[in-house]
Write a protein that holds these residues in place. Sequence first.
Motif, PDB file in Angstrom:
ATOM      1  N   ASP A 171       0.812  -1.223   0.000  1.00 54.74           N
ATOM      2  CA  ASP A 171       0.000   0.000   0.000  1.00 54.74           C
ATOM      3  C   ASP A 171       0.847   1.275   0.000  1.00 54.74           C
ATOM      4  OD1 ASP A 171      -2.197  -1.654   0.125  1.00 54.74           O
ATOM      5  OD2 ASP A 171      -2.428  -1.462   2.292  1.00 54.74           O
ATOM      6  N   GLU A 172       1.976   1.268   0.696  1.00 57.74           N
ATOM      7  CA  GLU A 172       2.771   2.488   0.814  1.00 57.74           C
ATOM      8  C   GLU A 172       3.837   2.645  -0.272  1.00 57.74           C
ATOM      9  OE1 GLU A 172       4.495   2.393   4.746  1.00 57.74           O
ATOM     10  OE2 GLU A 172       5.847   0.773   4.224  1.00 57.74           O
ATOM     11  N   PHE A 173       4.212   1.567  -0.944  1.00 57.06           N
ATOM     12  CA  PHE A 173       5.293   1.633  -1.916  1.00 57.06           C
ATOM     13  C   PHE A 173       5.019   2.538  -3.120  1.00 57.06           C
ATOM     14  CE2 PHE A 173       7.552   0.030  -5.679  1.00 57.06           C
ATOM     15  CZ  PHE A 173       8.849   0.333  -5.275  1.00 57.06           C
ATOM     16  N   PRO A 174       3.858   2.478  -3.780  1.00 61.79           N
ATOM     17  CA  PRO A 174       3.655   3.326  -4.960  1.00 61.79           C
ATOM     18  C   PRO A 174       3.866   4.823  -4.690  1.00 61.79           C
ATOM     19  CG  PRO A 174       1.955   1.661  -4.881  1.00 61.79           C
ATOM     20  CD  PRO A 174       2.703   1.586  -3.577  1.00 61.79           C
ATOM     21  N   GLN A 175       3.357   5.313  -3.592  1.00 59.15           N
ATOM     22  CA  GLN A 175       3.503   6.732  -3.250  1.00 59.15           C
ATOM     23  C   GLN A 175       4.967   7.071  -2.980  1.00 59.15           C
ATOM     24  OE1 GLN A 175       1.218   8.816  -3.720  1.00 59.15           O
ATOM     25  NE2 GLN A 175       1.987  10.631  -2.753  1.00 59.15           N
ATOM     26  N   ARG A 176       5.666   6.182  -2.309  1.00 60.95           N
ATOM     27  CA  ARG A 176       7.083   6.385  -2.011  1.00 60.95           C
ATOM     28  C   ARG A 176       7.905   6.405  -3.299  1.00 60.95           C
ATOM     29  NH1 ARG A 176      12.312   4.646  -2.606  1.00 60.95           N
ATOM     30  NH2 ARG A 176      13.515   5.014  -0.765  1.00 60.95           N
ATOM     31  N   LEU A 177       7.611   5.481  -4.215  1.00 60.53           N
ATOM     32  CA  LEU A 177       8.333   5.421  -5.484  1.00 60.53           C
ATOM     33  C   LEU A 177       8.064   6.654  -6.330  1.00 60.53           C
ATOM     34  CD1 LEU A 177      10.191   3.822  -7.356  1.00 60.53           C
ATOM     35  CD2 LEU A 177       8.168   2.659  -8.246  1.00 60.53           C
ATOM     36  N   LEU A 178       6.850   7.138  -6.325  1.00 60.65           N
ATOM     37  CA  LEU A 178       6.507   8.340  -7.084  1.00 60.65           C
ATOM     38  C   LEU A 178       7.286   9.547  -6.565  1.00 60.65           C
ATOM     39  CD1 LEU A 178       4.767   9.544  -9.339  1.00 60.65           C
ATOM     40  CD2 LEU A 178       3.004   9.957  -7.624  1.00 60.65           C
ATOM     41  N   ARG A 179       7.433   9.658  -5.253  1.00 59.58           N
ATOM     42  CA  ARG A 179       8.210  10.753  -4.662  1.00 59.58           C
ATOM     43  C   ARG A 179       9.691  10.613  -5.000  1.00 59.58           C
ATOM     44  NH1 ARG A 179       4.946   9.799  -0.119  1.00 59.58           N
ATOM     45  NH2 ARG A 179       6.666   8.715   0.892  1.00 59.58           N
ATOM     46  N   LYS A 180      10.177   9.372  -5.071  1.00 58.21           N
ATOM     47  CA  LYS A 180      11.591   9.114  -5.337  1.00 58.21           C
ATOM     48  C   LYS A 180      11.961   9.451  -6.779  1.00 58.21           C
ATOM     49  CE  LYS A 180      15.002   5.407  -5.355  1.00 58.21           C
ATOM     50  NZ  LYS A 180      15.254   4.009  -5.052  1.00 58.21           N
ATOM     51  N   SER A 181      11.193   8.924  -7.737  1.00 60.59           N
ATOM     52  CA  SER A 181      11.532   9.126  -9.145  1.00 60.59           C
ATOM     53  C   SER A 181      10.318   8.851 -10.026  1.00 60.59           C
ATOM     54  CB  SER A 181      12.676   8.196  -9.550  1.00 60.59           C
ATOM     55  OG  SER A 181      12.840   8.181 -10.941  1.00 60.59           O
ATOM     56  N   LYS A 182       9.876   9.866 -10.715  1.00 61.51           N
ATOM     57  CA  LYS A 182       8.737   9.723 -11.633  1.00 61.51           C
ATOM     58  C   LYS A 182       9.093   8.763 -12.773  1.00 61.51           C
ATOM     59  CE  LYS A 182       4.732  11.426 -13.235  1.00 61.51           C
ATOM     60  NZ  LYS A 182       3.476  11.485 -12.564  1.00 61.51           N
ATOM     61  N   ASP A 183      10.331   8.848 -13.284  1.00 66.16           N
ATOM     62  CA  ASP A 183      10.754   7.964 -14.375  1.00 66.16           C
ATOM     63  C   ASP A 183      10.770   6.509 -13.936  1.00 66.16           C
ATOM     64  OD1 ASP A 183      11.049  10.081 -16.139  1.00 66.16           O
ATOM     65  OD2 ASP A 183      13.191  10.323 -15.731  1.00 66.16           O
ATOM     66  N   LEU A 184      11.331   6.256 -12.756  1.00 64.09           N
ATOM     67  CA  LEU A 184      11.379   4.884 -12.239  1.00 64.09           C
ATOM     68  C   LEU A 184       9.970   4.360 -11.955  1.00 64.09           C
ATOM     69  CD1 LEU A 184      13.439   2.734 -11.575  1.00 64.09           C
ATOM     70  CD2 LEU A 184      13.641   3.711  -9.287  1.00 64.09           C
ATOM     71  N   PHE A 185       9.109   5.235 -11.492  1.00 58.38           N
ATOM     72  CA  PHE A 185       7.708   4.886 -11.246  1.00 58.38           C
ATOM     73  C   PHE A 185       7.044   4.416 -12.542  1.00 58.38           C
ATOM     74  CE2 PHE A 185       3.211   5.926 -11.058  1.00 58.38           C
ATOM     75  CZ  PHE A 185       2.829   5.435  -9.823  1.00 58.38           C
TER      76      PHE A 185
END
Length: 104
Positions: free
Chosen positions: A83-97
Amino acid sequence: MVKQISLDAWQTQHLEDLLKKASAIVTKTGNPIILYRQMLEEEEDAYEEIVCSLTEKYVVEQLVISGGVLPPTFRQQFIFTIDEFPQRLLRKSKDLFLQTIEAS
């Protein structure tokens, strides 16, 4: 009344849904799924990379260092719920997301 959501909110929900479906596959097979590998540094026969994998209930992000005669070492490890990973990944890197969504 029409409900309006942002593109980021829709994408994070979409990735969360994909991760939940993939975690069901992990449960059946017993094998984690690699979501992405990100090379940070590479020099001759040494490297540093982030390996992100999906287990039954969690996403595990590990910083792996290896080189020469030394065995691979995990310098850092982060564990997130699905549940928390997608939001964390989006904050980290839009390209990687976006790469993670395309690969899923």
